[in-house]
Design a protein around this motif. Structure first.
Motif, PDB file in Angstrom:
ATOM      1  N   GLU A  29       0.845  -0.900  -0.114  1.00 17.94           N
ATOM      2  CA  GLU A  29      -0.166  -0.104   0.031  1.00 17.94           C
ATOM      3  C   GLU A  29       0.551   0.955   0.044  1.00 17.94           C
ATOM      4  O   GLU A  29       0.124   2.345  -0.370  1.00 17.94           O
ATOM      5  CB  GLU A  29      -1.041  -0.313   0.344  1.00 17.94           C
ATOM      6  CG  GLU A  29      -2.032  -1.172   1.177  1.00 17.94           C
ATOM      7  CD  GLU A  29      -1.938  -1.049   2.531  1.00 17.94           C
ATOM      8  OE1 GLU A  29      -3.733  -1.025   2.582  1.00 17.94           O
ATOM      9  OE2 GLU A  29      -2.016  -1.019   3.905  1.00 17.94           O
ATOM     10  N   ALA A  30       1.937   1.090   0.396  1.00 20.89           N
ATOM     11  CA  ALA A  30       2.835   2.206   0.392  1.00 20.89           C
ATOM     12  C   ALA A  30       2.792   3.138  -0.632  1.00 20.89           C
ATOM     13  O   ALA A  30       3.310   4.763  -1.025  1.00 20.89           O
ATOM     14  CB  ALA A  30       4.280   1.653   0.997  1.00 20.89           C
ATOM     15  N   GLY A  31       2.587   2.050  -1.920  1.00 21.96           N
ATOM     16  CA  GLY A  31       2.580   3.400  -3.635  1.00 21.96           C
ATOM     17  C   GLY A  31       1.476   4.293  -3.068  1.00 21.96           C
ATOM     18  O   GLY A  31       2.127   5.738  -3.824  1.00 21.96           O
TER      19      GLY A  31
ATOM     20  N   GLY B  33       1.925  -3.567  10.580  1.00 25.76           N
ATOM     21  CA  GLY B  33       0.881  -2.453  10.935  1.00 25.76           C
ATOM     22  C   GLY B  33      -0.019  -2.215   9.991  1.00 25.76           C
ATOM     23  O   GLY B  33      -0.605  -1.389  10.555  1.00 25.76           O
ATOM     24  N   ASN B  34      -0.413  -2.954   9.269  1.00 27.84           N
ATOM     25  CA  ASN B  34      -1.532  -2.289   8.441  1.00 27.84           C
ATOM     26  C   ASN B  34      -3.246  -2.897   8.864  1.00 27.84           C
ATOM     27  O   ASN B  34      -3.301  -4.137  10.172  1.00 27.84           O
ATOM     28  CB  ASN B  34      -2.125  -3.343   6.845  1.00 27.84           C
ATOM     29  CG  ASN B  34      -1.722  -4.449   6.784  1.00 27.84           C
ATOM     30  OD1 ASN B  34      -0.990  -5.640   7.612  1.00 27.84           O
ATOM     31  ND2 ASN B  34      -2.713  -5.363   6.717  1.00 27.84           N
TER      32      ASN B  34
ATOM     33  N   HIS C  90      -1.643  12.292   7.202  1.00 28.39           N
ATOM     34  CA  HIS C  90      -2.474  11.170   7.535  1.00 28.39           C
ATOM     35  C   HIS C  90      -3.840  10.496   7.086  1.00 28.39           C
ATOM     36  O   HIS C  90      -4.342   9.699   7.314  1.00 28.39           O
ATOM     37  CB  HIS C  90      -3.401  12.461   8.558  1.00 28.39           C
ATOM     38  CG  HIS C  90      -2.879  12.794   9.795  1.00 28.39           C
ATOM     39  ND1 HIS C  90      -1.984  13.745   9.633  1.00 28.39           N
ATOM     40  CD2 HIS C  90      -3.531  12.206  10.868  1.00 28.39           C
ATOM     41  CE1 HIS C  90      -1.727  14.129  10.676  1.00 28.39           C
ATOM     42  NE2 HIS C  90      -1.547  13.312  12.073  1.00 28.39           N
ATOM     43  N   SER C  91      -2.707  10.326   5.587  1.00 26.81           N
ATOM     44  CA  SER C  91      -4.554   9.731   4.798  1.00 26.81           C
ATOM     45  C   SER C  91      -4.131   8.524   4.685  1.00 26.81           C
ATOM     46  O   SER C  91      -5.508   7.822   4.303  1.00 26.81           O
ATOM     47  CB  SER C  91      -3.379  10.265   3.110  1.00 26.81           C
ATOM     48  OG  SER C  91      -1.945   9.570   3.161  1.00 26.81           O
ATOM     49  N   TYR C  92      -3.303   7.544   5.059  1.00 26.17           N
ATOM     50  CA  TYR C  92      -3.743   6.387   5.758  1.00 26.17           C
ATOM     51  C   TYR C  92      -4.594   5.703   6.845  1.00 26.17           C
ATOM     52  O   TYR C  92      -5.354   5.763   6.498  1.00 26.17           O
ATOM     53  CB  TYR C  92      -2.624   5.409   5.994  1.00 26.17           C
ATOM     54  CG  TYR C  92      -1.894   4.000   6.025  1.00 26.17           C
ATOM     55  CD1 TYR C  92      -3.217   3.022   4.929  1.00 26.17           C
ATOM     56  CD2 TYR C  92      -2.853   3.474   7.176  1.00 26.17           C
ATOM     57  CE1 TYR C  92      -3.212   1.836   4.691  1.00 26.17           C
ATOM     58  CE2 TYR C  92      -3.047   2.005   7.275  1.00 26.17           C
ATOM     59  CZ  TYR C  92      -3.151   1.105   6.275  1.00 26.17           C
ATOM     60  OH  TYR C  92      -3.542   0.024   6.620  1.00 26.17           O
TER      61      TYR C  92
END
Length: 326
Positions: free
Chosen positions: A53-55, A69-70, A98-100
């Motif tokens: 998801e880091a992209g 830690g997802n 803070h988007s995630y």
């Protein structure tokens, strides 16, 4: 029922790990206690993007996580442990992006509420960001990390006071992380509480107070207890593995919990796991079990345990925000 207070004295206060038989016996009480608690809320945990998801949700430079830690992993752990909801604290891994966390809050609105991270930059934009996170994205708490303040600045500077005061106006609690010791920040916390009594305060992880081994450490713990004179101050009995001097179930924290409840009242104390860091220590479920085993040591009334395991957090973080004028 009055709590049995135990004196905190040097190394002799620390206990040896209990026998398997004793812990197994306590576990029966844990299972019985679980059935009496209707809603369990974790007041302190973190989530961050998986590598996949880091992209879309990049890590802050130099803050790439070293363990999973997802959100999907967290939900699995919560289901196995019987935890109903949680306050997600914005992690340093994403810093002020803070988007995630916001995406997780929007995907699971009945499961999570958010605690944003205060941005104390000199340009003052942190106040506007804080207001947007609360009023637009629904965050219900804000964390003050004093180690993010500009060099030489304190949390009582102009930016800190502005965010702290606005938090009170928005009915948003302010959490303090005193990782390097409460004694380093006690004067700032006391000043903010005195100047802005309507702002609710939460002290993370017992303010990192370990069971005292000497007079100096005993004095710092006394400073924590003395903060109970401010009715807006609450304490997180969280990240037990960080503050205990022994292994799970961290029974050396029993007298600390007893005294914290005696001074603050159980309705100002709340449990938190510090997921995902706790997983490698005692497991997520173990973080929950430990509180019940500790409570059993001090014969904590079940009504107090209900506050600590969920009612306090629900009262602070799950109530609807009081409407305010921008």
């Amino acid at each position: 029922m009055a709590l049995r207070l135990r004196t905190l004295v040097g190394p002799s206060h620390l206990r040896k790990p209990r026998s398997k038989l004793r812990i197994r016996s306590c576990a029966v009480n844990v299972r019985m206690a679980f059935t009496a608690i209707s809603k369990v809320i974790d007041s302190h945990l973190h989530v961050w993007a998986s590598p996949q998801e880091a992209g879309n949700f990049p890590y802050s430079p130099g803050q790439e996580p070293t363990l999973p830690g997802n959100a999907d992993f967290l939900l699995q752990c919560m289901e196995e442990a019987g935890v109903d909801g949680a306050l997600i604290v914005q992690p340093i891994n994403h810093k002020f992006d803070h988007s995630y966390v916001t995406s997780v809050l929007k995907k699971y609105p009945s499961k999570f509420v958010g605690c944003c991270l205060a941005n104390p930059a000199d340009d003052g934009n942190g106040l506007k960001q804080f207001e947007d996170l609360v009023l637009k994205d629904g965050y219900r708490a804000v964390r003050f990390n004093p180690y993010l303040w500009p060099s030489g600045e304190k949390m009582t500077n102009k930016v800190g006071k502005a965010i702290f005061q606005r938090a009170g106006e928005l009915n948003v609690p302010v959490g303090f992380m005193c990782m390097k010791g409460l004694d380093m920040h006690i004067s700032e916390i006391e000043q903010l509480c005195t100047e802005f009594p309507s702002t609710v305060v939460v002290l993370d992880h017992l303010s990192f107070c370990k069971p005292p081994l000497n007079d100096e450490e005993g004095l710092v713990f006394s400073q924590l207890l003395n903060l109970s004179r401010f009715p807006q101050v609450h304490v997180k009995f969280s990240a037990l593995f960080r503050v205990s001097r022994v292994q799970f179930p961290y029974l050396d924290l029993s007298p600390l919990l007893s005294q914290v409840v005696s001074h603050f009242g159980a309705n100002r104390v709340m449990w938190g796991s510090d997921f995902p860091f706790v997983v490698a220590e005692c497991g997520y479920k173990g973080a929950k079990d430990a509180v019940h085993l500790i409570a059993n040591e001090i014969s904590l009334p079940s009504s107090d345990l209900e506050w600590i395991m969920g009612k306090t957090a629900k009262q602070l973080f799950q109530n609807q925000l009081t409407p305010v004028k921008n």
